[in-house]
Design a protein around this motif. Sequence first.
Motif, short mmCIF file in Angstrom:
data_model
loop_
_atom_site.label_atom_id
_atom_site.label_comp_id
_atom_site.label_asym_id
_atom_site.label_seq_id
_atom_site.Cartn_x
_atom_site.Cartn_y
_atom_site.Cartn_z
N LEU A 1 -39.36 23.85 44.81
CA LEU A 1 -38.90 24.88 43.88
C LEU A 1 -37.55 25.43 44.34
O LEU A 1 -37.23 25.43 45.53
CB LEU A 1 -39.91 26.02 43.79
CG LEU A 1 -41.20 25.75 43.00
CD1 LEU A 1 -42.14 26.94 43.12
CD2 LEU A 1 -40.89 25.47 41.54
N HIS A 2 -36.78 25.92 43.39
CA HIS A 2 -35.50 26.58 43.69
C HIS A 2 -35.50 27.97 43.07
O HIS A 2 -36.09 28.18 42.01
CB HIS A 2 -34.31 25.77 43.15
CG HIS A 2 -34.08 24.49 43.87
ND1 HIS A 2 -34.82 23.35 43.61
CD2 HIS A 2 -33.21 24.15 44.86
CE1 HIS A 2 -34.40 22.37 44.39
NE2 HIS A 2 -33.43 22.82 45.16
N LYS B 1 -36.64 26.53 52.74
CA LYS B 1 -36.37 25.28 53.43
C LYS B 1 -34.87 25.12 53.70
O LYS B 1 -34.47 24.62 54.73
CB LYS B 1 -36.88 24.09 52.61
CG LYS B 1 -38.35 24.19 52.20
CD LYS B 1 -39.28 24.35 53.38
CE LYS B 1 -39.50 23.08 54.15
NZ LYS B 1 -40.56 23.23 55.18
N LYS B 2 -34.05 25.54 52.74
CA LYS B 2 -32.61 25.56 52.94
C LYS B 2 -31.98 26.44 51.87
O LYS B 2 -32.60 26.75 50.86
CB LYS B 2 -32.01 24.16 52.93
CG LYS B 2 -32.09 23.43 51.61
CD LYS B 2 -31.43 22.04 51.73
CE LYS B 2 -31.44 21.29 50.41
NZ LYS B 2 -30.79 19.96 50.52
N SER B 3 -30.75 26.84 52.10
CA SER B 3 -30.05 27.70 51.14
C SER B 3 -28.65 27.18 50.92
O SER B 3 -28.07 26.48 51.76
CB SER B 3 -30.00 29.15 51.64
OG SER B 3 -29.29 29.23 52.87
N GLU B 4 -28.12 27.51 49.76
CA GLU B 4 -26.77 27.07 49.40
C GLU B 4 -26.09 28.18 48.61
O GLU B 4 -26.66 28.70 47.64
CB GLU B 4 -26.83 25.80 48.57
CG GLU B 4 -25.47 25.26 48.17
CD GLU B 4 -25.57 23.99 47.35
OE1 GLU B 4 -24.51 23.41 47.03
OE2 GLU B 4 -26.70 23.58 47.01
N VAL C 1 -28.63 30.20 46.35
CA VAL C 1 -29.81 29.54 45.80
C VAL C 1 -30.63 29.01 46.96
O VAL C 1 -30.11 28.36 47.87
CB VAL C 1 -29.42 28.39 44.84
CG1 VAL C 1 -30.66 27.63 44.39
CG2 VAL C 1 -28.67 28.94 43.63
N TYR C 2 -31.92 29.28 46.92
CA TYR C 2 -32.82 28.86 47.99
C TYR C 2 -33.71 27.72 47.50
O TYR C 2 -34.24 27.77 46.39
CB TYR C 2 -33.72 30.01 48.43
CG TYR C 2 -32.96 31.18 49.03
CD1 TYR C 2 -32.56 31.15 50.37
CD2 TYR C 2 -32.64 32.30 48.28
CE1 TYR C 2 -31.87 32.21 50.93
CE2 TYR C 2 -31.95 33.37 48.83
CZ TYR C 2 -31.57 33.32 50.16
OH TYR C 2 -30.88 34.36 50.71
N GLN C 3 -33.87 26.69 48.33
CA GLN C 3 -34.88 25.67 48.08
C GLN C 3 -36.14 26.09 48.81
O GLN C 3 -36.12 26.36 50.01
CB GLN C 3 -34.44 24.30 48.56
CG GLN C 3 -35.49 23.22 48.30
CD GLN C 3 -35.12 21.87 48.86
OE1 GLN C 3 -33.98 21.43 48.73
NE2 GLN C 3 -36.06 21.20 49.52
N LEU C 4 -37.24 26.16 48.07
CA LEU C 4 -38.51 26.59 48.64
C LEU C 4 -39.43 25.40 48.85
O LEU C 4 -39.30 24.36 48.18
CB LEU C 4 -39.19 27.60 47.71
CG LEU C 4 -38.38 28.82 47.29
CD1 LEU C 4 -39.19 29.70 46.34
CD2 LEU C 4 -37.93 29.62 48.51
#
Length: 517
Positions: free
Chosen positions: A305-306, A335-338, A346-349
Motif C-alpha cells: 500500500l502507498h 517500508k520506504k518513503s519518497e 509518500v510512504y510505501q507500507l
Amino acid sequence: MTRRKLPIGIQTFGEIIAGGYYYVDKTPFIHRLIEEGKYYFLSRPRRFGKSLLLDTLHQLFAAKEPLFRGLFIHDKWDWSRPRPVVRLGFGSGVMKTREELDAHIRYQLRINRERLNVAVGEAEDISAEFDELLRKTHEQYGEQVVVLIDEYDKPILDNITEPDVAAEQREGLKNLYSVLKDADPHLCFCLLTGVSKFSKVSLFSGLNNLNDISLDAPYSAICGYTEQDVDATFAPELPGLDRVQIKTWYNGYNWGGEAVYNPFDVLLLLQKRVFSSYWFETATPTFLVTVLAERGLYSPQFSRLHAREALLSRFDVDNISTEALMFQTGYLTIKKSEQLLPGRTVYQLGFPNLEVETSLNEALLPALGVENVFTDDRLIALPGLLRNNDFAGLEQHFRSLFAALPHDWYRNNPIARYEGHYASVFYSHMAALGFGITVEDASNTGKVDMALEFNGHVYLFEFKVVEQVPEGKALQQLKDRNYAEKYRARGLPVYLMGVEFSREQRQIVAFEYELDA
C-alpha cells in the motif's frame, strides 16, 4: 554477559532498575525531547513500551537519581530540582458510557491530588477541576508541572464500532485535554501517548502546540528494541536461538528512521525459546477484520500500500482510512518513503515482519469465507505438496479450498467485491503458513502477481478470471513477459504457475505449470 531477569509485562521503571531486570536505555531520546521542546504527542501500537517511557519520565522529573546511575542522562540532569508530575492513564478498564469515563477521570484527578498533597476541591466541571489541579500544584511546589497522559485514546477505540458512543467519549476527553491549551504558564513538559492519532481539530480543540513526533526519524526507536539493543543488552539470552529468524519474525517496525522490534515479542521469545505470534495473540483484531471485510478486502495489496503522511495521520470516529487503521494499530509499517515534492512525502507500507503477515492473514481467512475447519485440517499438507512439487496435489488442494467456500459468502458480497476474492484466498491461505511471498514482484517487463520461494525453488504465480480474460492467458503471460529472467541468475529452479478462476463456476478452471527452461 551477566544474565538478568526478563521484564515481561513490567511497566514500572523503578522496579526494572531496582529488581535487576534487563533495561534498554531510552534516556538519550528522553534527553533530546526535553532539550528540544515542551509539548509532545507520540503514537505507537499496543505493547510497545509507551507506559514504561512515561514512567521513566516521571521518575526523572521526580529526581530519583539512584535509578538513573549508569544511564546516558545521569550526568546531564539537575537532580537538585524535582518537578511535580500529574499522570493520567486510560489503559485499564473499558468505559462504555460518558458517565463511566467522567467517573474514571475524576478518580484519577483525586489520586493525583492525594499523591501531590494538593488541596483542591472537586469542581462541578471536570475541566475546571483539572485546571485547578495544575494551577494549585504550580503554586504549592513553586515549579511548573509535568503532565503525562497514557493511552489517551483508549476510551474512543474501545467503542469505535459504535460511532455514537465513541463520539460521546471523544467529547468527554476533549473536555479534559482542552485544559492544556491555556495551562501553559503552569506546565514545563507535556507528553500524550496512544495507539491512534485522532484529528487535533476534533479531539484537542485548539491544542495546536503539540509536536507530533510519531513519524520523526530521530524518534523512530524511542519505543521498541533496535538490532543493536537486542545484540548488546540481551546477548546472554541469544545462544541457542537463530539470530536471522529472530529478525525475520519480529523486527521491521519503522516510523521513518531506524527499524525496531516489538519488546513484548522479544522478551517472550527469550523466555519461552519458541517462535510464536506473541504480540498478535494478545488481542485479536476483531474490529480490524470486520472493517476490512466490510470494505471488500483484497489481502495481497496489504504488502504494497502507498499513502501520504496526511492520510496516515487522519483517524477519527467517522473517518478512518484502511491505510491509517492498519498503520496506526501496527499491522502495517513504513517500508520506504519518497519525497515527490517539498512537503509531499509518500510512504510505501507493508507488513513489518513474518509474525504479523502470517497471523493477520490467518485471521482474515474466515472473512474470506475459509472456514477454520479447512485451515486446521489441511493447512499442514500444503508445505509437503510444494516440497515434493506435487502440482496435481496442489491443484486439488486449492480446488477443495474453493469448493468449501460457503454460498452465503457470495450471496452477501457483490460481484465487484469478489473479482479479487480468488487471489485473496489463494494468497492469504499461503501467507498464513509463513511462506516467503512477494506480491506484484516487479521486473523490467512488468509485475508478476505473486512470487513464492520455498525449499530452494521459486514459484511465479499469475492469476486471471476467465470472464475477463480468455482462458490460457495466465501461463502465457508469465512466458511472454519473461518474468523468470530476474530469478535465473540465482541458480534456483523456477516454476511458472498459471491459475485461472471462473466467476460463474466459483472455482479454479485452469491450473497450468511448467519448469522455466
